[in-house]
Design a protein around this motif. Structure first.
Motif: not given
Length: 511
Positions: A37-52
């Motif tokens: 994964p690149d940086a944008a994919v790695k950062e998805s952890r915080d976006r995804v958990t907050t969105a959930i």
């Protein structure tokens, strides 16, 4: 528990399927993303958990491993947010995998659970259809773009909750349909027309010849003579785009993020006019994440370079490969990507820095050395790749004030279309050649046979103008096009003479 969700990623101008595996296990609460994964994919952890959380769901509280397969290709961008979130919710709620197997998902998540648009939806939808998926879920803003792909159901989603409830069968989402045929028919009009141009009859004739054969074009004239005005109308006399050409152009614009809303499909010939300060990467394509440059965005259309000598010489030289091959290959450490770039090059320039060299009414302020240095900014090899050179004089008052109705683009386009049809019939058995400008040595020898009188004309021109072997081939190709416009099979001395006059600037302006 293990959940599998399907998505896709763009590589070059095409997409490949990505299988997203989400596994929940006991252990220290941690989210690990693997699969290059690149940086944008790695950062998805915080976006995804907050969105959930903001969508009213839970994610696995133990050790969660997310694998993006195939693992040997780098994954880039935020388009995996939506499928990752769905997988994490499915694991947390122990939802069976079956509903996900027949769908493909793509979309970026906002922190409140909203689904934001992403680039490259058209090639992703094409890949989902190739993988025989029943439906694809995309951001609502991208739904019209994806709906142009026939044979797969497209759902435009607004948020994470809406998507998950539909997958579980708790709610309904109306599919988005796109009638490609009617859209293509009603959205192929241009805002400009050749009837707006007063006078310049010989220039219009040369432009018609250039478009009929797909030839590159250079216009030379003083400021205000109408070079830019004429150039902006060239796309209006090119043959209408075929459905295949439109899809190819739309894919390039899609991965560049240039499509939105109702403008979800490229139905008219692209016209690209980059500023002369553009970099090599901007023109050719590239960067750390290879993106199409202007030569690819102009695919199946027109690339207009105004004030040609003002471009950096190195920038102009990188166009040699796409001009010859119709494609450009961008190589980086991670691999190489090839973008299509079959465009018609149209360039414009002044004869000198002040623009009035040779003008009978205004005095040129440039010295001989300045004029020579200005013209030498364009290399001989690049000039040889431009088939037609046209002088565009200042427009006379009688032409500007004339009330005579000028020929519209539609009439010129009809003649061009008939000439192109002759070429399509001629090259039907050769998939790599679609117009006279693309002929190679074998096709030139076969289709550009000359009489003794025509051969003598070219011999004199080659001797007097000191033309190169490449210029000789260009003359033959242009002669073939002029004959096609006249709807005749034999190339006559009149056709050759007209083609030669479009090369007379080879040496008179560059010595």
């Amino acid at each position: 528990m293990l959940a599998k969700i399907y998505s896709a990623a763009v590589y070059g101008v095409d997409a490949y399927e990505v299988e997203i595996e989400v596994n929940g296990a006991r252990g220290e609460p941690k989210i690990i993303i693997v699969g290059l994964p690149d940086a944008a994919v790695k950062e998805s952890r915080d976006r995804v958990t907050t969105a959930i959380s903001n969508s009213g769901y839970y994610w696995p509280r133990g050790r969660t491993t997310i694998n993006l397969a195939p693992a040997d290709i780098k994954k880039e961008g935020p388009s995996f947010d939506l499928p990752i979130a769905l997988g994490m919710i499915a694991v947390a709620e122990e939802l069976e995998q079956a509903p996900f197997q027949k769908f493909s998902f793509v979309g970026e998540l906002a922190l409140d659970g909203g689904v934001r648009p992403v680039k490259g939806v058209l090639p992703v939808a094409l890949e989902a259809r190739r993988q025989k998926k029943e439906a694809i879920f995309v951001p609502a803003t991208n739904a019209h773009e994806a709906a142009m792909v026939e044979g797969i159901t497209v759902y435009g989603v607004h948020n994470l909750r809406q998507t998950f409830e539909f997958v579980r069968g708790e709610s309904l989402i109306a599919p988005t349909y796109g009638d490609l045929t009617s859209f293509f028919a009603t959205h192929k009009n241009y805002e400009v027309d050749f009837s707006d141009v007063k006078g310049q009859g010989h220039v219009k004739r040369a432009i018609e010849v250039a478009v009929a054969g797909g030839h590159n074009l250079l216009m030379i004239g003083p400021p205000g003579s109408g070079k830019s005005m004429l150039s902006k109308r060239i796309a209006t006399i090119m043959p209408p785009m075929s459905l295949e050409e439109a899809i190819e152009s739309t894919k390039i614009h899609s991965i560049s993020g240039m499509l939105s809303g109702e403008e979800a499909f490229v139905s008219t010939r692209p016209f690209r006019s980059p500023h002369h300060t553009i970099s090599d990467v901007g023109l050719l394509g590239g960067s750390a994440i290879p993106q199409p440059g202007e030569v690819s965005l102009a695919h199946h259309g027109v690339l207009f370079l105004d004030e040609l000598p003002e471009f950096k010489r190195s920038t102009l030289e990188v166009m040699r490969q796409p001009l010859e091959d119709g494609k450009v290959t961008v190589s980086r450490a991670a691999g190489s990507v090839t973008f299509p770039s079959e465009f018609m090059l149209v360039a414009a320039m002044n004869p000198c820095p002040c623009g009035y060299f040779g003008d009978l009414k205004r005095e040129c302020r440039c010295g001989p050395v300045q004029v020579q240095r200005y013209r030498q900014r364009i290399s001989g090899p690049l000039l040889d790749r431009i088939d037609l050179h046209i002088e565009v004089p200042a427009v006379e008052y009688r032409d500007i004030s004339s009330t005579r109705t000028e020929e519209p683009s539609a009439a010129i386009r009809d003649r061009v279309q008939r000439a192109r049809e002759k070429q399509h019939g001629r090259f039907r058995s050769d998939a790599k050649v679609n117009c006279n400008a693309r002929m190679g040595p074998r096709q030139i020898k076969q289709h550009c046979k000359l009489s003794d009188e025509s051969q003598e004309l070219i011999r004199v021109a080659m001797t007097e103008l000191n033309l190169s072997a490449r210029a000789y081939d260009r003359i033959l190709k242009v002669s073939r096009t002029i004959a096609d416009l006249a709807q005749v099979d034999a190339i006559t001395p009149e056709h050759v003479s007209e083609a030669i006059q479009y090369r007379t600037f080879d040496r008179t302006l560059w010595v």
